[in-house]
Design a protein around this motif. Structure first.
Motif, PDB file in Angstrom:
ATOM      1  N   ARG A   4       1.744   4.003  -4.217  1.00 24.02           N
ATOM      2  CA  ARG A   4       2.866   3.411  -4.952  1.00 24.02           C
ATOM      3  C   ARG A   4       3.446   2.283  -4.099  1.00 24.02           C
ATOM      4  N   PHE A   5       3.873   1.223  -4.755  1.00 24.76           N
ATOM      5  CA  PHE A   5       4.593   0.175  -4.034  1.00 24.76           C
ATOM      6  C   PHE A   5       5.558  -0.504  -4.976  1.00 24.76           C
ATOM      7  N   ALA A   6       6.292  -1.470  -4.466  1.00 22.28           N
ATOM      8  CA  ALA A   6       7.298  -2.161  -5.266  1.00 22.28           C
ATOM      9  C   ALA A   6       7.213  -3.663  -5.019  1.00 22.28           C
ATOM     10  N   LEU A   7       7.590  -4.419  -6.039  1.00 19.82           N
ATOM     11  CA  LEU A   7       7.756  -5.863  -5.926  1.00 19.82           C
ATOM     12  C   LEU A   7       9.044  -6.206  -6.649  1.00 19.82           C
ATOM     13  N   ARG A  30       9.976  -4.725 -10.138  1.00 17.73           N
ATOM     14  CA  ARG A  30       9.229  -3.484 -10.400  1.00 17.73           C
ATOM     15  C   ARG A  30       9.395  -2.583  -9.180  1.00 17.73           C
ATOM     16  N   TYR A  31       9.959  -1.410  -9.418  1.00 14.56           N
ATOM     17  CA  TYR A  31      10.336  -0.527  -8.321  1.00 14.56           C
ATOM     18  C   TYR A  31       9.362   0.619  -8.082  1.00 14.56           C
ATOM     19  N   ASN A  32       8.420   0.829  -8.993  1.00 18.09           N
ATOM     20  CA  ASN A  32       7.561   1.998  -8.872  1.00 18.09           C
ATOM     21  C   ASN A  32       6.190   1.694  -9.470  1.00 18.09           C
ATOM     22  N   ARG A  53     -11.489 -11.925  -1.491  1.00 18.97           N
ATOM     23  CA  ARG A  53     -10.337 -11.379  -0.767  1.00 18.97           C
ATOM     24  C   ARG A  53      -9.049 -11.927  -1.391  1.00 18.97           C
ATOM     25  N   ALA A  54      -8.005 -11.117  -1.371  1.00 18.62           N
ATOM     26  CA  ALA A  54      -6.764 -11.474  -2.056  1.00 18.62           C
ATOM     27  C   ALA A  54      -5.558 -11.035  -1.255  1.00 18.62           C
ATOM     28  N   LEU A  55      -4.404 -11.535  -1.660  1.00 18.20           N
ATOM     29  CA  LEU A  55      -3.103 -11.112  -1.150  1.00 18.20           C
ATOM     30  C   LEU A  55      -2.343 -10.445  -2.288  1.00 18.20           C
ATOM     31  N   ILE A  56      -1.615  -9.390  -1.961  1.00 18.32           N
ATOM     32  CA  ILE A  56      -0.831  -8.674  -2.960  1.00 18.32           C
ATOM     33  C   ILE A  56       0.639  -8.727  -2.548  1.00 18.32           C
ATOM     34  N   PRO A  57       1.461  -9.534  -3.217  1.00 18.56           N
ATOM     35  CA  PRO A  57       2.881  -9.608  -2.873  1.00 18.56           C
ATOM     36  C   PRO A  57       3.556  -8.247  -3.077  1.00 18.56           C
ATOM     37  N   ALA A  58       4.395  -7.864  -2.128  1.00 17.58           N
ATOM     38  CA  ALA A  58       5.076  -6.574  -2.203  1.00 17.58           C
ATOM     39  C   ALA A  58       6.394  -6.643  -1.447  1.00 17.58           C
ATOM     40  N   SER A  59       7.314  -5.761  -1.825  1.00 19.23           N
ATOM     41  CA  SER A  59       8.571  -5.598  -1.102  1.00 19.23           C
ATOM     42  C   SER A  59       8.522  -4.414  -0.154  1.00 19.23           C
ATOM     43  N   GLY A  60       7.532  -3.550  -0.331  1.00 18.36           N
ATOM     44  CA  GLY A  60       7.366  -2.359   0.486  1.00 18.36           C
ATOM     45  C   GLY A  60       6.515  -1.356  -0.270  1.00 18.36           C
ATOM     46  N   PHE A  61       6.355  -0.164   0.295  1.00 20.04           N
ATOM     47  CA  PHE A  61       5.533   0.857  -0.359  1.00 20.04           C
ATOM     48  C   PHE A  61       6.147   2.229  -0.128  1.00 20.04           C
ATOM     49  N   ILE A  75       9.160   2.639   2.406  1.00 20.14           N
ATOM     50  CA  ILE A  75       8.799   1.975   3.653  1.00 20.14           C
ATOM     51  C   ILE A  75       8.825   0.472   3.417  1.00 20.14           C
ATOM     52  N   ARG A  76       9.734  -0.193   4.083  1.00 23.63           N
ATOM     53  CA  ARG A  76       9.955  -1.613   3.846  1.00 23.63           C
ATOM     54  C   ARG A  76      10.023  -2.360   5.174  1.00 23.63           C
ATOM     55  N   PRO A  77       9.882  -3.693   5.144  1.00 22.26           N
ATOM     56  CA  PRO A  77      10.039  -4.466   6.379  1.00 22.26           C
ATOM     57  C   PRO A  77      11.449  -4.285   6.947  1.00 22.26           C
TER      58      PRO A  77
END
Length: 255
Positions: free
Chosen positions: A4-7, A29-31, A101-109, A125-127
């Motif tokens: 699970r992660f969030a953006l 998107r939180y979940n 190969r790709a990048l997946i933007p995220a706010s945390g997981f 778990i976030r920066p």
């Protein structure tokens, strides 16, 4: 693993971080869960001479990679994570590792501390310093027997660092901004040339926040699932008394 992660950043913030000027609007998107659409950033066509913008493009993919050689998707396991240590050799990921190969933007997981065979305490778990991050990802376009195509993807994981290891032994790989172009460059950078990027985030990069078990249910999509709790004060409630959120249609479609 990363299940699970969030953006939650705005489209403008994602645009500024990944240089995606044609990015369409999307809700926070939180979940985000496997099989749902996720945003991926990939190398695009070369830009016009004189442009100082990187050649990148964005697309929505199904979270759960399906290799091109799969015959029956119903009997094939859901590959939402790929172990970075073996991705270059595994038949399921080898081609994508070389060419997509790709990048997946995220706010945390989110991750769960195991309690025997059951999911235990969940953590957001976030920066530690906030902001957007980019997970290392792989993309594969699967051609269905009927002729339609579906873009699919997975998140690359590695051994957890000391900040996360007490919760789970694996964590998603974070690609830092200075390495975006090198990671995405599949024309000149082979997997062995970017192998040094497949490492855990540096110690202290993430903070792990204990949250309630609201995150366990995909139907719970509001910001309250990221609220900090004190695990010692959490008491089991009757199922009928637990907080319920109605399904959020925005969660199932990014745009």
């Amino acid at each position: 693993m990363c299940g699970r992660f969030a953006l939650t950043s705005s489209p403008k913030e994602v645009d500024e971080a990944f240089s995606l000027p044609e990015l369409e609007a999307f809700p926070p998107r939180y979940n985000i869960a496997p099989t749902q659409p996720i945003l991926m950033v990939m190398a695009g066509e070369p830009r016009q001479p004189g442009s100082n913008l990187p050649d990148r493009t964005s697309l929505l993919v199904r979270w759960g990679l399906i290799p091109t050689w799969v015959k029956d998707t119903r009997s094939f396991p859901l590959l939402f994570n790929a172990r970075s240590e073996s991705a270059s050799e595994k038949a399921s990921f080898r081609t994508a590792m070389r060419h997509r190969r790709a990048l997946i933007p995220a706010s945390g997981f989110y991750e769960w501390r195991q309690d025997g065979k059951k999911k235990g305490q969940p953590f957001w778990i976030r920066p530690r310093d906030g902001g957007l991050i980019a997970f290392a990802g792989l993309m594969e376009t699967y051609a269905e027997p009927g002729g339609s195509e579906m873009d699919t993807g997975a998140i690359l994981t590695t051994q957890a660092n000391s900040d996360i290891a007490h919760i789970h032994e694996r964590m998603p790989i974070v690609i830092h901004a200075q390495d975006f172009s090198r990671w995405l460059d599949c024309r000149f950078q082979e997997p062995r040339d970017v192998a040094d990027l497949l490492r855990p985030a540096e110690q202290g990069f993430f903070e792990a926040i204990p949250v309630s078990d609201l995150v366990n249910k995909v139907a719970n999509t509001g910001p309250e699932i990221q609220d900090r709790i004190d695990p010692a004060l959490v008491q089991e409630q009757p199922r009928s008394e637990k907080k319920k959120n109605p399904p959020n249609d925005d969660q199932m479609s990014l745009f």
